[in-house]
Scaffold this motif. Sequence first.
Motif, PDB file in Angstrom:
ATOM      1  N   ILE A 144       0.872  -1.175   0.000  1.00 37.24           N
ATOM      2  CA  ILE A 144       0.000   0.000   0.000  1.00 37.24           C
ATOM      3  C   ILE A 144       0.913   1.229   0.000  1.00 37.24           C
ATOM      4  N   ILE A 145       0.955   1.923  -1.150  1.00 35.21           N
ATOM      5  CA  ILE A 145       1.864   3.072  -1.337  1.00 35.21           C
ATOM      6  C   ILE A 145       1.106   4.359  -1.026  1.00 35.21           C
ATOM      7  N   LYS A 146       1.626   5.139  -0.083  1.00 29.35           N
ATOM      8  CA  LYS A 146       0.998   6.417   0.280  1.00 29.35           C
ATOM      9  C   LYS A 146       1.557   7.521  -0.621  1.00 29.35           C
ATOM     10  N   ILE A 147       0.673   8.177  -1.378  1.00 33.67           N
ATOM     11  CA  ILE A 147       1.104   9.201  -2.340  1.00 33.67           C
ATOM     12  C   ILE A 147       0.583  10.593  -1.972  1.00 33.67           C
ATOM     13  N   GLY A 148      -0.197  10.692  -0.918  1.00 32.34           N
ATOM     14  CA  GLY A 148      -0.825  11.966  -0.539  1.00 32.34           C
ATOM     15  C   GLY A 148       0.156  13.060  -0.166  1.00 32.34           C
ATOM     16  N   SER A 149       1.243  12.691   0.502  1.00 30.88           N
ATOM     17  CA  SER A 149       2.210  13.688   1.001  1.00 30.88           C
ATOM     18  C   SER A 149       3.358  13.960   0.024  1.00 30.88           C
ATOM     19  N   LEU A 150       3.345  13.334  -1.162  1.00 30.87           N
ATOM     20  CA  LEU A 150       4.449  13.497  -2.109  1.00 30.87           C
ATOM     21  C   LEU A 150       4.353  14.789  -2.917  1.00 30.87           C
ATOM     22  N   VAL A 151       3.127  15.282  -3.118  1.00 31.86           N
ATOM     23  CA  VAL A 151       2.908  16.528  -3.877  1.00 31.86           C
ATOM     24  C   VAL A 151       2.085  17.480  -3.018  1.00 31.86           C
ATOM     25  N   ARG A 152       2.568  18.727  -2.868  1.00 30.79           N
ATOM     26  CA  ARG A 152       1.887  19.699  -2.006  1.00 30.79           C
ATOM     27  C   ARG A 152       0.649  20.299  -2.674  1.00 30.79           C
TER      28      ARG A 152
END
Length: 380
Positions: A144-152
Amino acid sequence: MASSKLEQQATTAGKREFHNQKLKPDNQDESELLTVPDGWKEPAFSKEDNPRGLLEESSFATLFPKYREAYLKECWPLVQKALNEHHVNATLDLIEGSMTVCTTKKTFDPYIIIRARDLIKLLARSVSFEQAVRILQDDVACDIIKIGSLVRNKERFVKRRQRLIGPKGSTLKALELLTNCYIMVQGNTVSAIGPFRGLKEVRKVVLDTMKNIHPIYNIKTLMIKRELAKDSELRSQSWERFLPQFKHKNVNKRKEPKKKTVKKEYTPFPPPQPESQIDKELATGEYFLKASQKKRQKMEAIKAKQAEALTKRQEERNKAFIPPKEKPVVKPKEASTETKIDVAVIKEKVKKAKNKKLGALTAEEVKLKMEADEKKKKKK
């Protein structure tokens, strides 16, 4: 003394023979030892491997969003049935909005509780039950890859996430076929289920996409790797010469300022001291003039400026009275003899057109027809 020497020689010879026998199997090719034979699978973990079971009870719980409540309520009997085969209990708490899994006394596999935890995590991340159940198999894993915090920036995040899915999900489908993984993009996470090697590639592609690297580049490299893996000779070689190397090109150039400040060359000497008002007056000779003379000079300068301004203003006023330049009159050209219209010819044509009815024959055609009819009668 002689007997002791003979014993030493015998022991050294025996050691050499034993050493040679031991080295024989190790002289095989390293590539053969490292490669796993095709079709080989690790034997499944059975109750015979751990007949006494587990010492303590382990449990995991996870929360799920409100919109998943209806689906989980519907498929929960199937989840319980799948986990009961491995002697794991599962409970669904709709009040708290959580799912819990725990081992029992009959549980023999120590790792099944981790797989059960992954199962409820996948169900909470909008993965269907049919796909999530595969995690209970030994050769299947999940990530499960968290991508929410990778782009502001929110808009940029949505665009890059959509780029990962592609038009009508084509990019995601291509990635699934190349990695043999099931991929689900939901909210701020990307869930993937499949073999370990495929999951590693999926994570790389997802993270690169969120770093503004288009997934098509990674898909292209995966396709080349897939073809290279089929060749048995290239297994032990480096694939770098076959893989494409994409350079990052920054299209948007930095905006240059309107006013460019050019730096002067460095000099160790300080700049020359600016002249004071007295120095300027001394240079022009005004310093030695009387007050009345200075006043007269100032008045003359003011009057000269006023005269210039007045002449300019007068010129601008006079511009309105200056007549505009007229364009030269172009004389009409005489009609050439070739282009003259013959009126008599046109009149004759009009007369003929009036006499002639629409669809009627001309006078010459009527005469010819009459002659033809007379010839036919004579023949009869």
